[in-house]
Design a protein around this motif. Structure first.
Motif, PDB file in Angstrom:
ATOM      1  N   TYR A  30      23.208  25.754   6.755  1.00  0.00           N
ATOM      2  CA  TYR A  30      24.681  25.768   6.005  1.00  0.00           C
ATOM      3  C   TYR A  30      24.202  24.761   4.726  1.00  0.00           C
ATOM      4  O   TYR A  30      23.676  24.402   4.338  1.00  0.00           O
ATOM      5  CB  TYR A  30      26.246  25.725   6.535  1.00  0.00           C
ATOM      6  N   CYS A  31      25.598  24.850   3.786  1.00  0.00           N
ATOM      7  CA  CYS A  31      25.237  24.021   2.502  1.00  0.00           C
ATOM      8  C   CYS A  31      25.087  22.446   2.908  1.00  0.00           C
ATOM      9  O   CYS A  31      26.458  22.718   4.536  1.00  0.00           O
ATOM     10  CB  CYS A  31      26.439  24.394   1.491  1.00  0.00           C
ATOM     11  N   PRO A  32      25.633  21.269   1.998  1.00  0.00           N
ATOM     12  CA  PRO A  32      25.633  19.833   2.375  1.00  0.00           C
ATOM     13  C   PRO A  32      27.400  20.184   2.711  1.00  0.00           C
ATOM     14  O   PRO A  32      28.180  20.506   1.871  1.00  0.00           O
ATOM     15  CB  PRO A  32      25.020  19.171   0.938  1.00  0.00           C
ATOM     16  N   GLY A  33      28.125  19.402   3.653  1.00  0.00           N
ATOM     17  CA  GLY A  33      29.491  19.380   3.834  1.00  0.00           C
ATOM     18  C   GLY A  33      30.085  20.603   4.374  1.00  0.00           C
ATOM     19  O   GLY A  33      31.750  20.481   4.303  1.00  0.00           O
ATOM     20  N   CYS A  34      29.377  21.876   4.760  1.00  0.00           N
ATOM     21  CA  CYS A  34      30.424  23.440   4.806  1.00  0.00           C
ATOM     22  C   CYS A  34      30.387  22.600   6.361  1.00  0.00           C
ATOM     23  O   CYS A  34      29.898  22.064   7.615  1.00  0.00           O
ATOM     24  CB  CYS A  34      28.725  24.077   5.326  1.00  0.00           C
ATOM     25  N   GLY A  37      28.813  23.508  10.048  1.00  0.00           N
ATOM     26  CA  GLY A  37      28.450  22.674  11.091  1.00  0.00           C
ATOM     27  C   GLY A  37      29.200  22.278  12.318  1.00  0.00           C
ATOM     28  O   GLY A  37      29.215  22.128  13.454  1.00  0.00           O
ATOM     29  N   ILE A  38      30.112  22.105  11.367  1.00  0.00           N
ATOM     30  CA  ILE A  38      31.067  20.600  12.026  1.00  0.00           C
ATOM     31  C   ILE A  38      32.252  22.101  13.020  1.00  0.00           C
ATOM     32  O   ILE A  38      31.892  21.449  14.594  1.00  0.00           O
ATOM     33  CB  ILE A  38      32.192  20.686  11.490  1.00  0.00           C
ATOM     34  N   PRO A 233      31.033  16.894  -1.289  1.00  0.00           N
ATOM     35  CA  PRO A 233      31.481  17.448   0.058  1.00  0.00           C
ATOM     36  C   PRO A 233      32.382  16.301   0.802  1.00  0.00           C
ATOM     37  O   PRO A 233      33.955  17.259   1.322  1.00  0.00           O
ATOM     38  CB  PRO A 233      30.329  17.342   0.652  1.00  0.00           C
ATOM     39  N   VAL A 234      32.420  14.726  -0.191  1.00  0.00           N
ATOM     40  CA  VAL A 234      33.824  14.242   0.025  1.00  0.00           C
ATOM     41  C   VAL A 234      35.014  14.728  -0.281  1.00  0.00           C
ATOM     42  O   VAL A 234      36.006  15.166   0.614  1.00  0.00           O
ATOM     43  CB  VAL A 234      33.111  12.686  -0.163  1.00  0.00           C
ATOM     44  N   GLN A 237      36.504  17.949   1.229  1.00  0.00           N
ATOM     45  CA  GLN A 237      37.405  17.598   2.665  1.00  0.00           C
ATOM     46  C   GLN A 237      38.750  16.963   2.382  1.00  0.00           C
ATOM     47  O   GLN A 237      39.949  17.354   2.852  1.00  0.00           O
ATOM     48  CB  GLN A 237      36.464  16.466   3.424  1.00  0.00           C
TER      49      GLN A 237
END
Lengths: 478, 82
Positions: A30-34, A37-38, A233-234, A237
């Motif tokens: 997954y991409c950074p911040g996707c 993953g969470i 990513p931030v 979010q």
């Protein structure tokens, strides 16, 4: 010296190493911040802590989360696009004690799979769906999804989603909650840590619903897609919290846990040995091929209008052939109409194994009407048998290398009581001519396929008359 | 478990810099503001998140906001042995 204990680490339910690639085998794709993953982490943690890892079966979808099976150390099935809810239903019903989790994105669930999820929820299947909604088609590069927000720019809505052109974003949680089937549906968000902690509880509640056998549960996650949204990513979010949550209200959409009870234990599977009795198959061994020492290979085409009994005629031949110990195949081919339209079927009766059920070069044609005769007579092998429902073969399609019987079989059937018995009269004629099958398997197949006593009686007479009208001596098939 | 660098704080964060994709969500979520992005790049070309080395309260929020399941572990100081 203070001691420290691990408070949080990668849940056991996720593999230590991911074997998707030789390198980067410690990382998801997954991409950074996707958000995936969470969600993976929350789901894995819940599975581990609820102690259900060994009986969990995860259904991976098509979409960015297609590789979920590389990460989750549980039973895994990866399914065709949109079909996760249907496959989850099958897996759950086949393995009622397993915990089945269908993991889907918004392209998979809300677009191509909208029918599957709707009916799965409506049936109240005892599965859990994890629905990750990022309001866009991420994997394919950012096209508009049913869940795309009004005004949101995508590659297929470059000026922003327009209500008058594209309709409104689909609120899956509310939509499914309008049905009586689901037990528990909640929309949560990955928009900040507080929401993530609430999402953690929602997953647990959904899984507990399934464990208790109380029916369908779904958790919809509003999830960031930084890459496609072109946000870091931030900020992505924040966008979930500030923008998506406005359009997609969070919270429990339906909670019928208190009013539901677990259904009784499913009945044990029927033993395979009972199948012949249930299907009313003959309990004795198939009759030996006493009627023919020669290798036998009937390639039969039966054709007519829909409603003439074309398919039943073919099925009777195949079923009787099976009872006679032959290899058989029956391949129906018909249009969408229940009546009229064309209908035909391919039947093979063979003393050796059948290579293909398709009969393109028949050695027997049963033509129940003139169009079918015209269509197929040219395909019949020289020396083959043609039985035609008509006074005579039209001169322009007659052939001298075939053995042809033309009789007004419909009138004959009508005089017996019903023109509908035409197919059985023709079957009698064919059997008399060809000696393709002995009498007893024909009788057993007829009894099995014709349920009504009245029709069975008529069909027996029709069979006998068909045989009489076309005496066996007339032809003998080589 | 004894952790040398924990400085007796209530918590401790261990980040695997080679697994981190540098998204920065943990930094944004950290209440005591003890995480930051490193100046150096990891083998993937990302600036990984880094623990400043003191001040962690072991709340675990960074763990739940981190999208990379194995990149980050949180430790909590155990109550002093009786």
């Amino acid at each position: 010296m203070p001691n420290y204990a691990i408070l949080h680490e990668k849940p056991e339910c996720l593999y230590e190493d991911y074997e998707r690639k030789s390198e980067l085998h410690r990382q998801t794709h997954y991409c950074p911040g996707c958000g995936h993953g969470i969600v993976h982490k929350l789901l894995a943690e819940a599975i581990t802590e609820l102690g259900i890892q060994d009986r969990t079966i995860l259904i991976s979808p098509v979409g960015c989360s297609v590789f979920a099976y590389y990460y989750f150390d549980v039973g895994n099935v990866q399914v065709a696009h949109g079909r996760a809810a249907a496959v989850a239903t099958a897996v759950k019903r086949a393995h009622p004690h397993s915990i089945v989790i269908s993991y889907q994105g918004d392209g998979d669930l809300a677009a191509i799979g909208s029918a599957e999820i709707l009916h799965c929820a409506n049936r109240g299947e005892n599965i859990t769906t994890i629905f990750v909604n990022n309001a866009i088609y991420g994997m394919t590069g950012g096209q508009m999804a049913p869940t795309t927000l009004l005004g949101q720019k995508t590659t297929t809505s470059p000026t922003g989603r327009d209500f008058h052109h594209d309709g409104a974003p689909m609120k899956v949680g509310e939509m499914l909650s309008a049905l009586d089937g689901p037990t528990y549906i909640e929309r949560v968000s990955l928009g900040n840590v507080k929401q993530i902690m609430l999402a953690r509880k929602a997953i647990r509640k959904a899984l507990e619903t399934q464990i208790a056998g109380l029916g369908f549960s779904l958790v919809e996650f509003l999830s960031p897609c930084p890459t496609i949204w072109k946000l870091d990513p931030v900020d992505a979010q924040k966008h979930v919290h500030d923008v998506m949550e406005k359009h997609y209200p969070l919270g429990v959409k339906c909670d019928r846990i208190a009013e539901r009870t677990a259904p009784p234990e499913p009945a044990p599977m029927t033993p395979l040995t009972d199948l012949p009795r249930i299907l009313r198959l003959p309990s004795t061994e198939p009759a030996p091929l006493h009627f023919s020492e020669e290798p036998l290979d009937w390639r039969i085409r039966v054709a007519g209008f829909g409603g003439q009994g074309v398919l039943l005629l073919g099925q009777l031949l195949a079923e009787a052939g099976m009872d006679a110990g032959l290899h058989v195949s029956w391949l129906p081919s018909y249009g969408p109409e229940m009546r009229s339209g064309t209908s035909n079927c391919h039947v093979r009766l063979c003393s050796s194994e059948i290579d293909s059920p398709v009969v393109s070069r028949p050695n027997a044609l049963l033509a129940l009407n003139e169009p079918s005769l015209r269509k197929f007579i040219a395909t019949v092998e020289p020396g083959g048998v043609v039985i035609y429902n008509g006074d005579s073969i039209p001169a322009d399609c007659s052939r001298h290398d075939l053995r042809i019987v033309a009789q007004p079989f419909a009138e004959i059937a009508d005089s017996l009581g019903s023109a509908k018995a035409l197919n059985i009269v023709m079957l009698g004629a064919f059997l008399s001519l060809s000696h393709a099958l002995p009498d007893s398997p024909i009788e057993s197949a007829l009894k099995r396929l014709v349920k009504s006593e009245r029709w069975l009686e008529l069909d027996r007479r029709a069979l006998a008359v068909g045989r009489e009208r076309v005496p066996a001596e007339e032809f003998v098939h080589a | 478990m004894f952790i040398e660098n924990a400085n007796g704080d209530r918590g401790y964060v261990e980040i695997n810099p080679e697994e981190c994709k540098g998204c920065g969500l943990c930094v944004a979520s950290c209440v005591p503001k003890v995480l930051h992005m490193a100046d150096r790049l990891n083998h993937l070309g990302y600036h990984p998140a880094q623990y400043l080395g003191h001040g962690c309260n072991g709340c675990g929020l960074c763990f739940y906001t981190c999208p990379e399941p194995g990149a980050l572990r949180v430790f909590k100081r155990e109550a002093a042995a009786a």
